[in-house]
Design an enzyme around this catalytic site. Structure first.
Site, short mmCIF file in Angstrom:
data_model
loop_
_atom_site.label_atom_id
_atom_site.label_comp_id
_atom_site.label_asym_id
_atom_site.label_seq_id
_atom_site.Cartn_x
_atom_site.Cartn_y
_atom_site.Cartn_z
N HIS A 148 3.67 -12.23 0.44
CA HIS A 148 4.74 -12.57 -0.50
C HIS A 148 5.09 -14.06 -0.50
CE1 HIS A 148 5.01 -8.33 -0.65
NE2 HIS A 148 5.84 -8.15 0.35
N GLY A 195 3.73 10.98 -0.61
CA GLY A 195 4.39 9.95 0.20
C GLY A 195 5.61 9.32 -0.45
N ASP A 242 -9.08 16.82 1.34
CA ASP A 242 -9.48 16.34 2.67
C ASP A 242 -10.47 15.19 2.45
OD1 ASP A 242 -10.53 15.79 5.15
OD2 ASP A 242 -10.87 17.89 5.70
N ASP A 255 0.85 -6.73 -5.03
CA ASP A 255 1.92 -7.40 -4.28
C ASP A 255 3.14 -7.29 -5.19
OD1 ASP A 255 3.81 -9.15 -3.24
OD2 ASP A 255 2.33 -10.65 -2.63
N HIS A 256 4.07 -6.40 -4.83
CA HIS A 256 5.16 -6.10 -5.77
C HIS A 256 6.03 -7.32 -6.08
CE1 HIS A 256 7.29 -5.45 -1.92
NE2 HIS A 256 8.37 -5.80 -2.59
#
Length: 493
Positions: free
Chosen positions: A242, A17, A87, A179-180
């Site tokens: 945030h 991703g 899977d 939480d960046h």
């Protein structure tokens, strides 16, 4: 807590991703390059695509292509990465993964330490966690930790159900909800600015501060995230996590000591002290908006409702402004104003602390009016701190003029400054949960936001109500004006 050079097998679910490519692989590389990750590590990429190890390693090397360090052999670095087609529903695949983990654990001498990173849609979290436990992958001689990305639920009830599922397989102290924003340098600086300076902490209360403003604005619209965003909106995508996390850091009392437990305890107290809202009161405290088309830098940009995957009659908010009150001894009577939105005038995340005016200003005159003292913490894209004070004007008059005392973190050597994900991955492997979100914080945030979301869902909004490239709807200005305040626009040019 483990050493600064942790050993671990890192298993990334969702390895093909966008997040893994843009953030995770470069962060692991930087840790490795900076000596914060020893040679005793392996990364297993897990996803549905039928890739080979060579294909995966080429993708990893592409993700770090912009790093040019002659001391690091990128092929040697990439040799630590292994791919495992998977899977989620097939239990045999878990057994194959367990065999690979044990093989790499022996090869790299990682002492049984396992870090599982769920970089995928949350609807898979519960099944994946349950199967990891049932097939024995969470049982090891070393430590086992789980990192999960937001969104963590879409309201309190769904968040609780998801948490209950994950807690069947992992204990709370094994779960790291990322939480960046909490990994950003200037957000982490909030505590230092407050608790390491005698100049500020004695003034950090309702006797000296008139209001605090938290702004997080973006120039971009929803772009290709329209389908996801239309089911979330700015309230759930930004405020619930945030914004409320930054508010808790700004408003918390000093912890007894700098441990994850004590810091978390003080943040939770703030969230508990948020004044409860009745659904009938929501419009008195919160404003929502949705962007219209507009001309920005000569480019005609479409309205939100014209976005890919967006309902043409969408009632989703792309802007939120609010007034939050914290009913405790320190903050009684001080409004905390928040605003966040897309397609606004500029990209900026900043916290403005406005101090009260003097009871009598000797240097006041209509022509040279003094300004309020402000402490501004610039989080992004500018990083730094500015203190706005008044000083003598350089002329023949005994008048004052506003000046700024500034620390600009952007002038530092950014090549050596850790990125948010780099900091948080390192913290997790060291067992330091300070900058991660505890379930108690998630629960209290959702309970507060749910009242607003429920009130808005029952009434069709008059959207769109602000032009792309503006500062949001006029109602956001009125929210402050009725209290005698205005939004401070202090973003460096």
């Amino acid at each position: 807590m483990t050493t600064n050079n942790p050993k671990a097998v890192i298993v990334i679910f969702g390895a093909t991703g966008d997040l893994a490519n843009r953030k995770l692989y470069p962060s692991i590389y930087r840790l490795y390059r900076n000596g914060k990750l020893s040679d005793n590590f392996a990364v297993i990429g897990v996803a549905r695509r039928p890739w080979t190890n060579d294909v995966f390693r080429d993708k990893v090397k592409e993700s770090i292509d912009n790093f040019d360090d002659p001391h690091i052999d990128k092929d040697e670095f990439a040799s630590h990465f292994h791919y495992n087609p998977f899977d989620i529903q097939d239990l045999e695949h878990y057994q194959e993964l367990e065999t690979l983990i044990k093989e790499l654990d022996g090869k790299h001498e990682t002492e049984g330490n396992r870090l599982f990173y769920f970089s995928m849609a949350p609807n898979f979290f519960g099944t994946l966690a349950a199967n990891l436990k049932s097939e024995g992958l969470t049982t090891t001689e070393g430590w086992t930790r789980l990192v999960i990305e937001k969104p963590f639920g879409h309201d309190y009830q769904s968040a609780k159900e998801l948490n209950d599922q994950i807690r069947e397989a992992f204990t709370e102290d094994q779960i790291y909800r990322i939480d960046h924003y909490l990994g950003k340098e200037m957000v982490q600086n909030i505590e230092v600015i407050r608790f390491a300076n005698a100049l500020f902490e004695p003034l950090w209360n309702n006797q000296y501060i008139s209001n605090i403003q938290i702004t997080s604005s973006e120039i971009l619209g929803v772009e290709e995230r329209g389908r996801y965003y239309d089911s979330a909106g700015s309230l759930k995508d930004m405020v619930q996590n945030h914004i409320l996390q930054m508010l808790a850091l700004i408003a918390m009392d000093p912890p007894i000591k700098l441990t994850p437990e004590e810091i978390r305890s003080e943040k939770v107290k703030v969230l508990r002290a948020l004044r409860d809202l009745d659904e009938k009161e929501v419009d008195d405290y919160f404003v929502r908006g949705q962007y219209d088309k507009g001309n920005v830098n000569g480019e005609e940009l479409p309205a939100y409702r014209k976005g890919n995957g967006v309902d043409p009659e969408s009632n989703t908010d792309t802007f939120v402004a609010g007034k939050l009150m914290i009913d405790n001894f320190r903050w009684a009577g001080v409004p905390f104003y928040i605003r966040t939105g897309k397609r606004m005038k500029r990209k900026s995340t900043e916290i403005v602390v406005e101090f009260k005016d003097l009871p009598m200003n000797l240097y006041y005159d209509k022509e040279h009016e003094t300004k309020s003292n402000l402490l501004v913490i610039h989080v992004q894209p500018h990083e730094g701190i500015t203190l706005h004070v008044n000083a003598k004007k350089g002329d023949y008059n005994a008048s004052s003029t506003p000046i700024t005392l500034s620390y600009d973190n952007n002038s530092e050597d950014k090549m050596n400054t850790p990125e948010a994900y780099e900091i948080l991955l390192h913290d997790c492997m060291r067992g330091d949960s300070t900058n991660f979100t505890h379930w108690d914080e998630v629960a209290l945030s959702w309970k507060y936001v749910d009242v607003i979301a429920n009130a808005w869902s029952q009434k069709k909004a008059d959207f769109p109500n602000y032009t792309s490239g503006s500062n949001g709807p006029e109602e956001a200005d009125l929210l402050l004006n009725k209290d005698g305040f205005e939004w401070w626009d202090v973003t460096p040019e």
